[in-house]
Structures are given as C-alpha cells and as structure tokens.
Design an enzyme around this catalytic site. Sequence first.
Site, PDB file in Angstrom:
ATOM      1  N   ARG A 155       4.872   3.581  28.418  1.00  0.00           N
ATOM      2  CA  ARG A 155       5.133   2.309  27.832  1.00  0.00           C
ATOM      3  C   ARG A 155       5.089   2.214  26.273  1.00  0.00           C
ATOM      4  O   ARG A 155       5.701   1.608  25.724  1.00  0.00           O
ATOM      5  CB  ARG A 155       3.761   1.179  28.301  1.00  0.00           C
ATOM      6  CG  ARG A 155       4.546   0.637  29.641  1.00  0.00           C
ATOM      7  CD  ARG A 155       3.140  -0.324  30.056  1.00  0.00           C
ATOM      8  NE  ARG A 155       3.816  -1.215  31.227  1.00  0.00           N
ATOM      9  CZ  ARG A 155       3.072  -1.803  32.069  1.00  0.00           C
ATOM     10  NH1 ARG A 155       1.694  -2.124  31.552  1.00  0.00           N
ATOM     11  NH2 ARG A 155       3.246  -2.800  32.683  1.00  0.00           N
ATOM     12  N   LYS A 209      -0.103  -4.351  49.112  1.00  0.00           N
ATOM     13  CA  LYS A 209      -0.212  -5.492  49.752  1.00  0.00           C
ATOM     14  C   LYS A 209       1.088  -6.138  49.905  1.00  0.00           C
ATOM     15  O   LYS A 209       1.727  -6.083  48.784  1.00  0.00           O
ATOM     16  CB  LYS A 209      -0.985  -6.445  48.661  1.00  0.00           C
ATOM     17  CG  LYS A 209      -2.626  -6.016  48.895  1.00  0.00           C
ATOM     18  CD  LYS A 209      -3.324  -6.895  48.149  1.00  0.00           C
ATOM     19  CE  LYS A 209      -4.651  -6.913  48.079  1.00  0.00           C
ATOM     20  NZ  LYS A 209      -5.235  -7.705  46.942  1.00  0.00           N
ATOM     21  N   GLY A 260       4.582  -0.599  37.903  1.00  0.00           N
ATOM     22  CA  GLY A 260       3.653   0.293  37.035  1.00  0.00           C
ATOM     23  C   GLY A 260       3.494   1.817  38.064  1.00  0.00           C
ATOM     24  O   GLY A 260       3.669   2.649  37.577  1.00  0.00           O
ATOM     25  N   GLY A 289       4.558  -6.842  37.387  1.00  0.00           N
ATOM     26  CA  GLY A 289       4.620  -8.065  37.684  1.00  0.00           C
ATOM     27  C   GLY A 289       5.941  -8.571  37.141  1.00  0.00           C
ATOM     28  O   GLY A 289       6.672  -9.398  37.952  1.00  0.00           O
TER      29      GLY A 289
HETATM   30  C1  3PG Z   1       1.188  -5.084  33.308  1.00  0.00           C
HETATM   31  O1  3PG Z   1       0.252  -4.139  33.022  1.00  0.00           O
HETATM   32  O2  3PG Z   1       1.492  -5.387  34.364  1.00  0.00           O
HETATM   33  C2  3PG Z   1       1.528  -5.985  32.161  1.00  0.00           C
HETATM   34  O3  3PG Z   1       0.882  -5.399  30.922  1.00  0.00           O
HETATM   35  C3  3PG Z   1       0.667  -7.243  32.120  1.00  0.00           C
HETATM   36  O4  3PG Z   1      -0.654  -7.464  32.533  1.00  0.00           O
HETATM   37  P1  3PG Z   1      -1.419  -8.251  32.948  1.00  0.00           P
HETATM   38  O5  3PG Z   1      -1.192  -8.332  34.552  1.00  0.00           O
HETATM   39  O6  3PG Z   1      -2.785  -8.099  32.818  1.00  0.00           O
HETATM   40  O7  3PG Z   1      -0.897  -9.697  32.620  1.00  0.00           O
END
Ligand code: 3PG
Length: 404
Positions: free
Chosen positions: A37, A206, A362, A386
């Site tokens: 990132r 999941k 990720g 997400g």
């Molecule tokens: C992630 O790691 O998916 C983003 O940085 C968002 O982080 P969060 O899910 O804690 O909002």
Amino acid sequence: MKTIDSLGDLRGKRVLVRSDFNVPLDKATGAITDEGRIVAALPTLKRLADAGARVVVTAHLGRPKPVDGFTPEPAFSLAPVAARLGELLGTTVPLAEDLTGPSAEKTVAALEDGQVAMLENVRFDPRETSKDDAARAALADELAALADAFVSDGFGVVHRKQASVYDVAQKLPAAAGDLVLQEVESLSRATGEAEKPYAVVLGGSKVSDKLGVIANLLTKADRLLIGGGMVFTFLKAQGHEVGTSLLEEDQIDTVKGYLATAEENGVEIVLPVDIVVADAFDAPAPAGTVAADAIPADKIGLDIGPESGALFAGKLADTRTIAWNGPMGVFERAEYAEGTKAVAQGIVDATANGAFSIVGGGDSAAAVRVLGFDEAGFSHISTGGGASLELLEGKELPGLTVLA
Ligand code: 3PG
Ligand code: MG
C-alpha cells in the site's frame, strides 16, 4: 470523478492527501510485513511533490479505540510508515505527533514546496469514525484548515464514510488521486460489461463476508470457483460432511439458494474435488489429502488439493476476465500454500494469454507477494480489501460519490 488536473496550479499550495497506509505489522517486531500500500501511494505523492505542492498525508493504521479526544497509542503509530515512506521517496518525511493540533500546525507550516509530511493516525481521534455527522464535520473542518486542496487517494478506505475520506472532501477543492482512478477503472472491467468468459475465484474464511459479492456476480460471471475456508459451507450445502472444518451453519440455506440461482442463470460453480486435511489447525503437519466428498469426521480441511488446483487452473485457461478475492487455503504455512499457488499461477498463465486479471482483497494481494509471484503477471492488484469487494458487489462507495 474530478482529477488532480482540476485543482489547477499546485505550486506552493498545501495539499491534504488521504492515503491508505493500513499495512500489516509484525506483532513481535513492529516491522512492516507487506509494504504494497505504501508503494502504491507513491505515484500520486511524487506527482504532487513534483508539481511543487506542500503535501500533507493523513492516514490510519489499524483500529485504535480512542474514547475521549485525541488519544495516541504507540502500537498504532504511523511512525514506521513515515520512516519507510521517506526511504521510498528518498527524503525525510516528518510525522506530526498529533492530527490537527500544535504539532500538525507546526509541521505543515514548516513544509517547503515539493516536500511531504504526515499527520499521526487519524483514528486516534474518535470523530474520524463517528456516526455523528456533526462530529465528523468538525474534524473535517480542522483537517481542511491545514490545507488548500484535498486529494483522495486511499482507495482501501473509500467505502468508509469517515471524516478524512468523505467529509473533508466537501470542505476543500477535492479530487481523486491517480491510485483511486486506476483502481476504479480496473475494477469496473469486472463489474460492468466484463469480457467473457469471465471467471471469479473466491476464497478466504467466511462466506458471510462475501454474500453480496456472490449474489451480484451470479448475474455477471460465467464461472465461480470457490476455495478457502468458505468452501466447506458450500460442500455442506451439497450434502457432504466437512469434519471439523470451518463451517457457517447459518449460511447453509443461503448457499443452497446460490447454488440454485447459479443453475438457473447458467453460472458454473466449481468446487474443489480434493482437500488437504490435518488432525487440527495447529497440528505440526498435514494428515493427507482426501476427496472433497469424503472428509473424515475428525479432520479439518486447510487447503484445496492438487487435483482441485489443476481443475481450477483449467477453468481459468480460456477466460478473458478474472477477478480473484481470497486465498484457497492457509497459505501463510507452506504445507497449505499449494492451492493458492496453483490458482495464482493459473491466473498468471491466463493473463499471459490475454485475460484481464484483477487480484482484490488484502489477503490475496499479500499472498501474491508472499508466495513470490511477480506482480507484473497480473493485470491489476488492488490495494483495497473491503473497498474492492464492495465495488464487486455493485455498491456506491461514499468516498467516491463525494468526488463526483
Ligand atoms: C483495510 O485495511 O481494508 C482498509 O485500510 C480499511 O480499514 P478498516 O477496515 O479498518 O476500515
Ligand atoms: Mg480491513
């Protein structure tokens, strides 16, 4: 979406950039274990610095839980990120000790044209993630006071309606950064009119995390290949026993519904035919490989087997579009990494034959790097977990709509 060009001449201007520097850290040493990132954020930061802007980066790390006002927690400090960012930029990146307080003001005031500084973890301020619009707006006002323009480049957080992502974009001239533009453009090739055959590979632990994605893709994809922990809920829905493997009992009926919809829509659902099992998750070694419909009652499945790897690779070979989200097994351990490797290799081969491939999430992006694949073998590796899932779900993301 508005682009950086729309912000005009940036020389001498203070530009607040939201980046996603939420990188994994080694629990024992605090070292960054995957800097993907940070590397992905460089082009926009360099472009702004080259344009003579005074660049102020705001970002989060982890999920600290401040209760009452700005509360720094050393374990969530962005200090390791600022240090690494400085190395990658070939300069020093000062890090303010606070977010909008005296240290931030001083740090910003000291910036020269073309220099980059960072603010401490924006989630040390409880207003960042507040559900209260007024609280977020108040923080956004304080952030906006530090800058003349805002660039949203933290693609991984654009699905969050948070002060530094959503609210601040309404307080300053705002634009999408190059990473956000590139991510949206790439992911739209898997969500709009995807070129066919279109295969989606889903893994991870999941089913419940991926319900929306599966539902949406059952109307778009030609093939859905399922592996990872979520596969056991599919196998169970087909009437097979799964031993002590991860199972979401409450999702079995939903999955049965998906299997029926897939059949109606002519979407092929491809499940593994063999599974690598162990006596327990922590057992020192695998116990063997069994047929997917014959998992012994006392065994846990931790990876898809070699026949399944070959099957999945075969189902990818003739595709024109591939979206992959989630590893096929516990790839962090070499004994259970083969399934994920086989899929990654299948995607690389299909890409070499002209498919457009997207790696999202990720964990799958990290898997690609940890398993030693050349990132150039994939068309697009998303920095969003997400966020990329929600785009694949077809949702509107607040951090993008605000840049329209
Ligand atoms: C992630 O790691 O998916 C983003 O940085 C968002 O982080 P969060 O899910 O804690 O909002
Ligand atoms: Mg996350």
